[in-house]
Design a protein around this motif. Sequence first.
Motif, PDB file in Angstrom:
ATOM      1  N   MET A 153       0.821  -1.210   0.000  1.00 21.51           N
ATOM      2  CA  MET A 153       0.000   0.000   0.000  1.00 21.51           C
ATOM      3  C   MET A 153       0.854   1.259   0.000  1.00 21.51           C
ATOM      4  SD  MET A 153      -3.349   0.576   2.370  1.00 21.51           S
ATOM      5  CE  MET A 153      -4.739   1.499   1.771  1.00 21.51           C
ATOM      6  N   VAL A 154       0.446   2.228  -0.801  1.00 21.11           N
ATOM      7  CA  VAL A 154       1.049   3.559  -0.806  1.00 21.11           C
ATOM      8  C   VAL A 154       0.019   4.505  -0.218  1.00 21.11           C
ATOM      9  CG1 VAL A 154       1.988   5.431  -2.214  1.00 21.11           C
ATOM     10  CG2 VAL A 154       2.423   3.050  -2.852  1.00 21.11           C
ATOM     11  N   PHE A 155       0.380   5.180   0.892  1.00 22.80           N
ATOM     12  CA  PHE A 155      -0.576   6.013   1.601  1.00 22.80           C
ATOM     13  C   PHE A 155      -0.559   7.453   1.090  1.00 22.80           C
ATOM     14  CE2 PHE A 155       0.294   2.481   4.450  1.00 22.80           C
ATOM     15  CZ  PHE A 155      -0.993   2.100   4.821  1.00 22.80           C
ATOM     16  N   GLN A 156      -1.522   8.229   1.593  1.00 26.41           N
ATOM     17  CA  GLN A 156      -1.787   9.569   1.086  1.00 26.41           C
ATOM     18  C   GLN A 156      -0.640  10.548   1.351  1.00 26.41           C
ATOM     19  OE1 GLN A 156      -5.689  10.948   2.077  1.00 26.41           O
ATOM     20  NE2 GLN A 156      -5.206  13.082   1.753  1.00 26.41           N
ATOM     21  N   ASP A 157      -0.129  10.578   2.573  1.00 24.16           N
ATOM     22  CA  ASP A 157       0.891  11.555   2.948  1.00 24.16           C
ATOM     23  C   ASP A 157       2.230  10.851   3.137  1.00 24.16           C
ATOM     24  OD1 ASP A 157       2.461  13.564   3.887  1.00 24.16           O
ATOM     25  OD2 ASP A 157       1.184  14.117   5.578  1.00 24.16           O
TER      26      ASP A 157
END
Length: 337
Positions: A94-98
């Motif tokens: 997963m690549v998160f928002q921030d």
Amino acid sequence: MSELLEVKNLSVSFFTPEGEVQAVRDVSFSLRAGEVLAVVGESGCGKSVLCKSIMKLLPPAARIKSGSIAVNGADITAYRERDMRKLRGRLFSMVFQDPMTSLDPTMTIGAQIAEAVRVHRPEISKPELHTCVVELMALVGIERPEERMKLYPHNFSGGMRQRSVMAAALAGSPSILFADEPTTALDVTIQAQILDLLRDIQQKLGTATVFVTHDLGVVARVADRVAVMYAGKIVETGTAEEIFYDPRHPYTWGLLRALPALSRGRETLYTIPGMPPTLLDPPRGDAFACRNEYALAIDYEEEPPMFRVTDTHYAATWLLDERAPKITPPVGGGTDA
């Protein structure tokens, strides 16, 4: 293409002091190998919770109430944390928002990527590890990786930090990559670069991607298929071309009408009236009815099923019922099934 991920009738709730928040409600979708699926909707509609449910990254107050999650044909719905640790990074990542909150400010970028590699390949030698980190940094477009791997997150721009997070996410060569609004914290120019990078990586590695966003402009750049979410449910799904050129759900019409590109020459930008309903007590019938200028009487009484438009295009709106009046949509094509 084979079905890599299959989610059926998934419902997820948060149990809070105020009551049960039904964040995801009876959601079904599939993801094929090498495909990019965009999940679109307003903030709070359940997009991020849906992805975190699949990876079992939910907080203690949340629980999967019903449904199933199958990856490569294996049902992982009942997997415990010990079992999920074996899948995270290798099967999906997963690549998160921030990116700043995803990186440790006390560790160099190279050390953090190396740590992600070592988790999946504990036997790797130091020279091989160094080579692997350099290759991952080069893959995500970080120039002069030998030099920059020694730098810290605060030495990097927002776009470079997001590239670093992507390198760590790809360390285990996952089959599925969840990208949770990875461009929201970046400026417009850098957003385009990160989107192009995601598409390049997907094409080079064949990684299936679930791209979460509230920006339909972003979707047009990366997605093969689109799932539109509202109030915890998927209300329309289809190929990117079908969603953009032949949308059938009034909520999708509203999202498209709100695009700045479709408001040129007008004094104001279109906004969908009203507010999304609270999921503590979802409304009866169609949750979008109170904001829908085309709502029918039945929308306030009975929840619409998914009506088939084509073999790849479905929408949950009573306007597709053969008894409904024919509406000329403000965008896209007609409503005749």
